[in-house]
Design an enzyme around this catalytic site. Sequence first.
Site, mmCIF file in Angstrom:
data_model
loop_
_atom_site.group_PDB
_atom_site.id
_atom_site.type_symbol
_atom_site.label_atom_id
_atom_site.label_comp_id
_atom_site.label_asym_id
_atom_site.label_seq_id
_atom_site.Cartn_x
_atom_site.Cartn_y
_atom_site.Cartn_z
ATOM 1 N N HIS A 64 0.824 -1.211 0.000
ATOM 2 C CA HIS A 64 0.000 0.000 0.000
ATOM 3 C C HIS A 64 0.859 1.262 0.000
ATOM 4 C CE1 HIS A 64 -3.673 -2.348 1.709
ATOM 5 N NE2 HIS A 64 -3.664 -2.335 0.389
ATOM 6 N N HIS A 95 -4.892 -5.363 -10.982
ATOM 7 C CA HIS A 95 -3.545 -4.920 -10.628
ATOM 8 C C HIS A 95 -2.537 -5.220 -11.743
ATOM 9 C CE1 HIS A 95 -4.082 -3.591 -6.485
ATOM 10 N NE2 HIS A 95 -4.882 -4.614 -6.288
#
Length: 414
Positions: free
Chosen positions: A256, A386
Amino acid sequence: MVLDRDLEAMPWTERAAHRQWLLREADDLFRFFEAASLDPDGGVRVPDTDGRPLPGGVTELHTTTRLVHCFALGSLQGRPGARAILDHGMRALWERHRDKEQGGYVWSFGPGGFVDDRKQAYGHAFVLLAASSALQAGHPDAARLLTDVTDILDKRFWEEAHGASAEEFTRDWQPFDTYRGQNSNMHLTEALMAAFEATGERAYLDKAGRIADLVVNRHARAQGWRLPEHFTEDWQVDRAYDGNPIFRPYGTTPGHWLEWARLLVQLWELEGRRSDWMLEAARALFAQSLADGWDAARGGFVYTLDWDGAPRIGDRYWWPACEGIAAAAALRAVTGESLYEDWYRRIWDFAALHLIDRRHGGWHPQLGPDNQPKSEPFADKPDLYHALQACLIPLLPTDIGLAKGLREGRLATA
């Protein structure tokens, strides 16, 4: 023998052969997911390890929305078949996930109706992203979806006093815990920027800036750029929180930090490069993720860390590598520094050798510390989003998002 040093110094993204390689990888991903995405019962599916459609059953909101977003991108590229999958996903959002009685979008449905009927900020962030990308792709139902989810986010989730989103509610909009999470707000930041680009409405961008300031400029900075994941209702760091091991694991998640690094570069650009702290923070988050999260001996980013930076879950998931690729490409583009080019190549090397499944297609979702594929916690190939973005983001300028960049023909291909 004399090496061509000028060629070696040329960034990979400036080489036609590398750009074509990225497009081929994106094409492989699309083909792998195309065969598995349409559920005749109205939901969407993901492929199993071999690329076969998983049996019909429960459809989760993040799966539907991410496929809508990705196939909107495919439609913008002129990809045959992408529009049909986009249409199918948009119907699933409007007719199956949307709660016609109480408003909002439930987490999952099955053949008999709602399964998990909670209303989550994480899922609604992806509804906003899907609607924004579908609008860029010219889908006729995108505007109503965007209007509807924006209204829900504003009235039900947004907490003006904090400048961020609440987390989750029951179906009838009762709060059932006091948890606040950075992950849902991070993805909301991504979606708000996409909505701004799709509509030109400044309110979306302003909210994205407020979330970034709270989560990164205040909290990540105060923790030495070890970005906290979990918070109390008044946005105090909750170091003891230990929730869902996939979506809310204990400790910190360096993937993250990489994701925020990429988003901050985009936000800095969209705001006209007026907030210098964003670039500073993007660089710092990237550096800290390498210091704490990258395994120098075997490669790859570990999934989670204890608060002292030591690995806690040492498995390597696919998505932190994807975010590292995108962040390195963005930072190299805006700084010109060779450090980011070196890491762009190093992370792609790891992905190509260990994560991309050349035998069956798609990407392995997780590897053990020995870099061998594992079947837990993801038994199948759960995610196009992703990996696809890792292939496409490096092909676009940093001052534009994926959907708008594709619509305006700014993808570098040759």
